[in-house]
Design a protein around this motif. Sequence first.
Motif, PDB file in Angstrom:
ATOM      1  N   LYS A  57       0.681  -1.130   0.070  1.00 55.75           N
ATOM      2  CA  LYS A  57      -0.041  -0.036   0.074  1.00 55.75           C
ATOM      3  C   LYS A  57       0.854   1.037  -0.009  1.00 55.75           C
ATOM      4  CE  LYS A  57      -3.799   2.123   2.345  1.00 55.75           C
ATOM      5  NZ  LYS A  57      -4.782   2.063   3.884  1.00 55.75           N
ATOM      6  N   TYR A  58       0.604   2.205  -0.685  1.00 51.31           N
ATOM      7  CA  TYR A  58       1.369   3.444  -0.775  1.00 51.31           C
ATOM      8  C   TYR A  58       0.501   4.649  -0.553  1.00 51.31           C
ATOM      9  CZ  TYR A  58       4.777   0.342  -3.039  1.00 51.31           C
ATOM     10  OH  TYR A  58       5.719  -0.448  -3.328  1.00 51.31           O
ATOM     11  N   VAL A  62       3.532   9.034  -3.310  1.00 51.15           N
ATOM     12  CA  VAL A  62       4.586   8.447  -3.734  1.00 51.15           C
ATOM     13  C   VAL A  62       4.451   7.378  -4.904  1.00 51.15           C
ATOM     14  CG1 VAL A  62       5.738   9.040  -1.399  1.00 51.15           C
ATOM     15  CG2 VAL A  62       4.595   6.596  -2.041  1.00 51.15           C
ATOM     16  N   LYS A  63       3.272   7.327  -5.242  1.00 54.59           N
ATOM     17  CA  LYS A  63       2.695   6.129  -6.017  1.00 54.59           C
ATOM     18  C   LYS A  63       3.524   6.449  -7.275  1.00 54.59           C
ATOM     19  CE  LYS A  63      -1.813   4.489  -4.398  1.00 54.59           C
ATOM     20  NZ  LYS A  63      -3.325   4.615  -4.691  1.00 54.59           N
ATOM     21  N   GLY A  64       4.069   5.002  -7.854  1.00 54.59           N
ATOM     22  CA  GLY A  64       4.825   5.041  -9.202  1.00 54.59           C
ATOM     23  C   GLY A  64       6.213   5.625  -8.883  1.00 54.59           C
ATOM     24  N   ARG A  65       6.629   6.224  -7.761  1.00 56.16           N
ATOM     25  CA  ARG A  65       8.053   6.578  -7.608  1.00 56.16           C
ATOM     26  C   ARG A  65       8.849   5.706  -6.667  1.00 56.16           C
ATOM     27  NH1 ARG A  65       9.350  11.344  -5.522  1.00 56.16           N
ATOM     28  NH2 ARG A  65       7.345  11.477  -4.325  1.00 56.16           N
ATOM     29  N   PHE A  66       8.196   5.213  -5.626  1.00 63.06           N
ATOM     30  CA  PHE A  66       8.695   4.573  -4.297  1.00 63.06           C
ATOM     31  C   PHE A  66       8.144   2.876  -4.521  1.00 63.06           C
ATOM     32  CE2 PHE A  66       9.185   8.080  -1.078  1.00 63.06           C
ATOM     33  CZ  PHE A  66       9.867   8.665  -2.210  1.00 63.06           C
ATOM     34  N   THR A  67       9.056   2.205  -4.192  1.00 60.60           N
ATOM     35  CA  THR A  67       8.686   0.716  -3.871  1.00 60.60           C
ATOM     36  C   THR A  67       9.017   0.180  -2.641  1.00 60.60           C
ATOM     37  OG1 THR A  67       8.836   0.387  -6.292  1.00 60.60           O
ATOM     38  CG2 THR A  67       8.885  -1.618  -5.060  1.00 60.60           C
ATOM     39  N   ILE A  68       8.105  -0.323  -1.992  1.00 60.49           N
ATOM     40  CA  ILE A  68       8.387  -1.190  -0.801  1.00 60.49           C
ATOM     41  C   ILE A  68       8.701  -2.796  -1.024  1.00 60.49           C
ATOM     42  CG2 ILE A  68       5.852  -1.092   0.110  1.00 60.49           C
ATOM     43  CD1 ILE A  68       7.073  -0.775   3.161  1.00 60.49           C
ATOM     44  N   SER A  69       9.318  -3.274  -0.390  1.00 59.66           N
ATOM     45  CA  SER A  69       9.592  -4.636  -0.431  1.00 59.66           C
ATOM     46  C   SER A  69      10.196  -5.166   1.056  1.00 59.66           C
ATOM     47  CB  SER A  69      10.312  -4.873  -1.668  1.00 59.66           C
ATOM     48  OG  SER A  69      11.862  -4.499  -1.369  1.00 59.66           O
ATOM     49  N   LEU A  79      12.794   0.222   1.169  1.00 53.74           N
ATOM     50  CA  LEU A  79      12.104   1.432   0.564  1.00 53.74           C
ATOM     51  C   LEU A  79      12.865   2.120  -0.519  1.00 53.74           C
ATOM     52  CD1 LEU A  79       9.281   2.759   0.531  1.00 53.74           C
ATOM     53  CD2 LEU A  79      10.578   4.733   1.784  1.00 53.74           C
ATOM     54  N   GLN A  80      12.778   1.650  -1.848  1.00 52.62           N
ATOM     55  CA  GLN A  80      13.434   2.118  -3.205  1.00 52.62           C
ATOM     56  C   GLN A  80      12.720   3.349  -3.488  1.00 52.62           C
ATOM     57  OE1 GLN A  80      16.202   0.916  -4.705  1.00 52.62           O
ATOM     58  NE2 GLN A  80      16.053   2.879  -5.809  1.00 52.62           N
ATOM     59  N   MET A  81      13.503   4.341  -3.399  1.00 48.30           N
ATOM     60  CA  MET A  81      12.985   5.960  -3.792  1.00 48.30           C
ATOM     61  C   MET A  81      13.610   6.255  -5.066  1.00 48.30           C
ATOM     62  SD  MET A  81      12.631   7.583   0.269  1.00 48.30           S
ATOM     63  CE  MET A  81      14.436   7.384   0.411  1.00 48.30           C
ATOM     64  N   ASN A  82      12.811   6.529  -5.986  1.00 47.70           N
ATOM     65  CA  ASN A  82      13.018   7.012  -7.357  1.00 47.70           C
ATOM     66  C   ASN A  82      12.571   8.303  -7.498  1.00 47.70           C
ATOM     67  OD1 ASN A  82      14.801   4.556  -7.762  1.00 47.70           O
ATOM     68  ND2 ASN A  82      12.735   3.679  -8.984  1.00 47.70           N
ATOM     69  N   SER A  83      13.149   8.918  -8.628  1.00 43.00           N
ATOM     70  CA  SER A  83      12.568  10.218  -8.951  1.00 43.00           C
ATOM     71  C   SER A  83      12.136  11.174  -7.557  1.00 43.00           C
ATOM     72  CB  SER A  83      11.273  10.163  -9.915  1.00 43.00           C
ATOM     73  OG  SER A  83      11.523   9.194 -11.030  1.00 43.00           O
ATOM     74  N   LEU A  84      13.435  11.281  -7.074  1.00 42.99           N
ATOM     75  CA  LEU A  84      13.010  12.225  -5.788  1.00 42.99           C
ATOM     76  C   LEU A  84      12.786  13.563  -6.047  1.00 42.99           C
ATOM     77  CD1 LEU A  84      15.723  10.036  -3.584  1.00 42.99           C
ATOM     78  CD2 LEU A  84      13.335  10.547  -2.908  1.00 42.99           C
ATOM     79  N   LYS A  85      12.226  14.135  -5.235  1.00 40.38           N
ATOM     80  CA  LYS A  85      11.942  15.738  -5.355  1.00 40.38           C
ATOM     81  C   LYS A  85      12.101  16.228  -4.056  1.00 40.38           C
ATOM     82  CE  LYS A  85       7.326  14.367  -7.853  1.00 40.38           C
ATOM     83  NZ  LYS A  85       6.133  14.586  -7.759  1.00 40.38           N
TER      84      LYS A  85
END
Length: 116
Positions: A57-58, A62-69, A79-85
């Motif tokens: 759940k997000y 952060v949807k589409g940018r972060f991935t939890i696993s 927590l993989q965080m991409n396209s950080l702002k």
Amino acid sequence: VQLQASGGGLVQAGGSLRLSCEASGIIFNLYVMGWYRQAPGKQREFVAAVRSGGDTKYADSVKGRFTISRENARNTVYLQMNSLKPEDTYVYYCNAVHVLTGRDFWGRGTLVTVSS
């Protein structure tokens, strides 16, 4: 119980970071693992969560940018965080919630700073 978070740091906008949180003292599979974040003087806010079976759940932000696993064999959540702002600049906290009792635990935060 310990939730040891790591991986924070300084990154430029558009960059990526991966946070890790290793849990000890709990039966990892019985906990929903999550990440929250908090800015000074503001309420802690939900970022993402993952169940033992992998359901995630997000937060909309952060949807589409972060991935939890999670890696149950290592008692670790990521927590993989991409396209950080720049607006992702917060202290990030790891959280564990027991699936039956709701008892929860918090780790110490790790600071993520995104420069523009």
